[in-house]
Design an enzyme around this catalytic site. Structure first.
Site, PDB file in Angstrom:
ATOM      1  N   GLU A 303       0.823  -1.206   0.000  1.00  0.00           N
ATOM      2  CA  GLU A 303       0.000   0.000   0.000  1.00  0.00           C
ATOM      3  C   GLU A 303       0.866   1.269   0.000  1.00  0.00           C
ATOM      4  O   GLU A 303       0.707   2.148   0.839  1.00  0.00           O
ATOM      5  CB  GLU A 303      -0.982  -0.023   1.172  1.00  0.00           C
ATOM      6  CG  GLU A 303      -1.975  -1.175   1.085  1.00  0.00           C
ATOM      7  CD  GLU A 303      -3.004  -1.200   2.192  1.00  0.00           C
ATOM      8  OE1 GLU A 303      -4.088  -1.748   1.962  1.00  0.00           O
ATOM      9  OE2 GLU A 303      -2.720  -0.673   3.291  1.00  0.00           O
ATOM     10  N   ASP A 382      -8.739  -8.844   4.259  1.00  0.00           N
ATOM     11  CA  ASP A 382      -8.490  -7.706   5.150  1.00  0.00           C
ATOM     12  C   ASP A 382      -9.547  -7.603   6.238  1.00  0.00           C
ATOM     13  O   ASP A 382     -10.387  -6.702   6.210  1.00  0.00           O
ATOM     14  CB  ASP A 382      -8.441  -6.412   4.338  1.00  0.00           C
ATOM     15  CG  ASP A 382      -7.942  -5.226   5.147  1.00  0.00           C
ATOM     16  OD1 ASP A 382      -7.378  -5.437   6.233  1.00  0.00           O
ATOM     17  OD2 ASP A 382      -8.116  -4.081   4.691  1.00  0.00           O
ATOM     18  N   GLU A 410     -12.856  -2.181  12.352  1.00  0.00           N
ATOM     19  CA  GLU A 410     -12.871  -1.475  11.076  1.00  0.00           C
ATOM     20  C   GLU A 410     -14.028  -1.909  10.184  1.00  0.00           C
ATOM     21  O   GLU A 410     -14.776  -1.077   9.670  1.00  0.00           O
ATOM     22  CB  GLU A 410     -11.542  -1.685  10.347  1.00  0.00           C
ATOM     23  CG  GLU A 410     -11.471  -0.999   9.003  1.00  0.00           C
ATOM     24  CD  GLU A 410     -10.144  -1.194   8.303  1.00  0.00           C
ATOM     25  OE1 GLU A 410     -10.011  -0.734   7.161  1.00  0.00           O
ATOM     26  OE2 GLU A 410      -9.231  -1.818   8.891  1.00  0.00           O
TER      27      GLU A 410
END
Length: 696
Positions: A303, A382, A410
């Site tokens: 990333e 993820d 998240e």
């Protein structure tokens, strides 16, 4: 759907979660326990033992209204009280059997009661200072739940050597994926001067057996790059000392290109001698400030973070270079395996993000040095609501591994929705990889016993911040508690772990324990039902990842596709599709490849399925989707009802905060229900068999 963030509060206005000691009103128990707690004797009068004794004293004073004397002694000149000492001390040896001594590991402890006509002693024994502090909090907990002293006998050792919390805190005070206020470590690009909250946090972590903490974000940018320099090390050394008191080592996330940014070198090539020399000097400097520094956490070639790929080198090259610099001091490199193509063209149906970690790291098995640990996310994508276990667990037998779990919510409600993660984590840990035949559980891999690893364990992405209750949602504290307890002993019962948290946090009222236990144990299932069941994942708003957006990531660069059209949904990851199932051992490859044998809660992760496909229940896939979302939203009402039944039994402020969050959860669950059901209805044109309202 509004994206809500918890505001911070002044540092002196916060609860202490499960360490808020409440007075014991049981007079009979008080009479029994007083002889054992009126005195605290320490046999090693050092800073760490005295700190443990002070923790015990403060707890006893608050719980029982008794203020014990703390005394240092080296003789058997006492008769009543709690005796704290190390193995090898002459006094301690008189109370122990040979077998008992042999069972106590480096971080373990023994709690034993010696009760005779002339003596009433609670013995707390360990090999190390960290064992003493862990044992102290365990003894406090046993006293709080009114354990029978006549049968109090505990020998405990952590199963996993590394039990580390990862903070994603930024120097400006913000927290990436933080839902509980601002950082307790940083503000305005500086290290906070007050350590009051840090010390209380260290107490919380020690009470659940954590032994390491990374205080800064894995995405290391800006001022954070300089944390490994004397510009910040004096202040970090004070934080390290605070954690050290509680058996916790400090780690730092680093930027792989630091030799360029800080050292002024023209390269960060891990095989360049000047780069290695720069890291050697940097590490030497760090240890001069922090003698027990744990090591580095590294997110590289991931990333947009720089890494060894820039120089044509492998992850092993990069990790080993850092590991060599840390080795003389006993430090470790924790290298994240979260590496994938984050610039994927959505038109590319051959590239599969799920395969990326295995493809990047499997060929390197056996090439990493002994003080390198791969930190592997539990699933291949993820932290979705439901994913299969990463095939890297069991796929790399010669490489140390840690499992990365996301305590911060998240993709699971962001501490606005109640979603207890212990039930999910337990399923993951109990997954049998079959890498060495039957019984090759994930928990046996990450605790080191299956492959004999020295460095391995658990990493949990923190869910705390400066909010009044640390976690934004009071019941989200249970996730932090459960992470620590499973990291200490992954064989533990999740129901037992959750129940103990309730007892220590809310007391032993039968209705309170019964209702909150039900709420916790069912909350993940409910959340999954009204969001993305069957392993679907990703139907969230881009960026902040909150709220329903069925195609939010469908045409993006992140490789997060469900490929829904008018006939079917899901990605074919079988051996005939992207080939992802080939990364598993044959036992699971055959199961995941077969649409009839594949676990249905992962069906849409592994298979492309027509909406008319019938599940084992007899329902079509589309009808299951409708039913699941209606049922999930309705079951939030049960959470609300069970919490409402506790009005007057729970602290009013806590009760009201949780009630407000549950109200928001209900509103947002309805939005999830309607957005997702409408999406599928518009895609397929197939109506709900039960005739419920779906918006066209």
């Amino acid at each position: 759907m509004e994206h809500v963030k918890q505001k911070g509060v002044p540092q002196n206005q916060y609860t202490m979660c499960w360490l808020d000691y409440k007075r014991c009103e049981d007079e009979e128990y008080l009479k029994k326990v007083i002889p054992f707690i009126s005195n605290i004797f320490i046999l090693d009068n050092n800073y760490y033992f005295r700190n443990a004794a002070l923790e015990l004293k403060e707890a006893i004073k608050n719980i029982f209204g008794v203020e014990p004397n703390i005394q240092t002694t080296s003789y058997l000149d006492f008769h009543h009280g709690t005796l704290i000492g190390k193995l090898g001390n002459e006094v301690i040896e008189k109370f122990l059997e040979k077998e008992e001594k042999e069972q106590i590991g480096n971080e373990g402890f023994l709690i034993k009661v010696v009760a005779t006509k002339t003596q009433n002693i609670i013995l707390l024994v360990a090999k190390t200072e960290s064992g003493i502090i862990y044992g102290t909090f365990e003894l406090i907990n046993r006293l709080r739940v009114k354990s029978n002293l006549s049968s109090l006998y505990i020998i405990e050792n952590p199963k996993a050597p590394l039990r580390v919390i990862n903070h994603w805190d930024n120097m400006d005070g913000s927290i990436e994926r933080g839902y509980a206020g601002s950082s307790i470590f940083f503000s305005n690009n500086r290290v906070k001067r007050s350590l009051k909250r840090v010390r209380d946090y260290a107490r919380l972590l020690a009470s659940i057996g954590i032994n390491g903490v990374v205080i800064n974000n894995v995405n290391v940018r800006g001022k954070a790059i300089w944390l490994i320099t004397p510009k910040y090390l004096p202040e970090l050394s004070e934080i390290a000392e605070t954690f050290r008191l509680y058996g916790i080592k400090l780690y730092i996330s680093i930027n792989f290109a630091s030799p360029i940014y800080i050292g002024g070198l023209s390269t960060a090539d891990p095989l360049d001698p000047d780069v290695f020399k720069w890291w050697q000097e940097t590490v030497k400097t760090i240890y001069s400030y922090i003698p027990d520094f744990g090591g580095f956490l590294v997110k590289a070639d991931s990333e947009f973070n720089p890494g060894p790929y820039v120089y044509g080198r492998s992850h092993a090259d990069g990790a080993n270079m850092l590991a060599k610099a840390l080795l003389p001091y006993g430090g470790v490199v924790i290298w994240r395996a979260f590496v994938y193509n984050c610039l994927q063209d959505w038109r590319d149906t051959k590239t599969d993000r799920a395969k990326a970690a295995y493809e990047n790291f499997k060929p390197l098995d056996g090439e990493f040095l002994d003080n390198v640990v791969l930190q592997v996310k539990y699933g291949p994508m993820d932290f979705q609501v439901r994913e299969p276990v990463s095939p890297l667990f069991g796929g790399m037998e010669k490489t140390n591994q840690m499992i990365e779990l996301q305590i911060t919510q998240e993709y699971t409600g962001q501490q606005i929705h109640l979603c207890y993660l212990g039930t999910l984590w337990k399923e993951i840990l109990e997954f049998d990889t079959y890498c060495k035949g039957k019984g090759s559980y994930v928990k046996r891999i990450v605790d080191g016993s299956l492959f004999g690893w020295k460095y391995c364990g658990f990493a949990g992405v923190s869910n705390i911040g400066s909010s009044i209750n640390w976690t934004g949602h009071d019941l989200a504290q249970a996730n932090l508690w459960t992470f620590g307890k499973l990291a200490w002993n992954p064989d533990g019962s999740v129901e037992g772990i959750a129940k103990e948290w309730i007892l220590l946090t809310f007391g032993d009222d039968k209705k309170v324990v019964e209702n909150i236990l039900w709420i916790l144990l069912n909350s993940h299932r409910i959340y999954e039902k009204y969001t993305t069941p069957l392993g679907l994942g990703w139907m969230v708003n881009p960026g902040h990842h909150y709220g329903p957006n069925p195609e939010g990531y469908e045409y993006s660069k992140w490789g997060t596709y469900h490929r829904a059209d008018t006939k079917a949904i899901g990605v074919d990851r079988t051996s005939k599709g992207t080939g992802y199932t080939l990364q598993y051992h044959p036992h699971w490859q055959k199961i995941f490849d077969d649409i009839e044998k594949c676990p249905e809660n992962l069906l849409l992760f592994f298979h492309r399925v027509p909406y008319t496909h019938r599940l084992k229940s007899g329902k079509t896939l589309i009808q299951f989707m409708y039913d699941s979302h209606f049922e999930g939203a309705e079951e939030v009402d049960v959470l609300i009802q069970k919490w409402e039944e506790l009005r007057g039994k729970i602290d009013e402020d806590i009760f009201n905060r949780v009630s407000e969050r549950l109200k928001m959860q209900k509103e947002h669950a309805i939005e999830w229900r309607d957005v997702i059901n409408t999406y599928f209805y518009r895609k397929t044109g197939i109506p709900d068999e039960k005739g419920r309202l779906i918006y066209p």
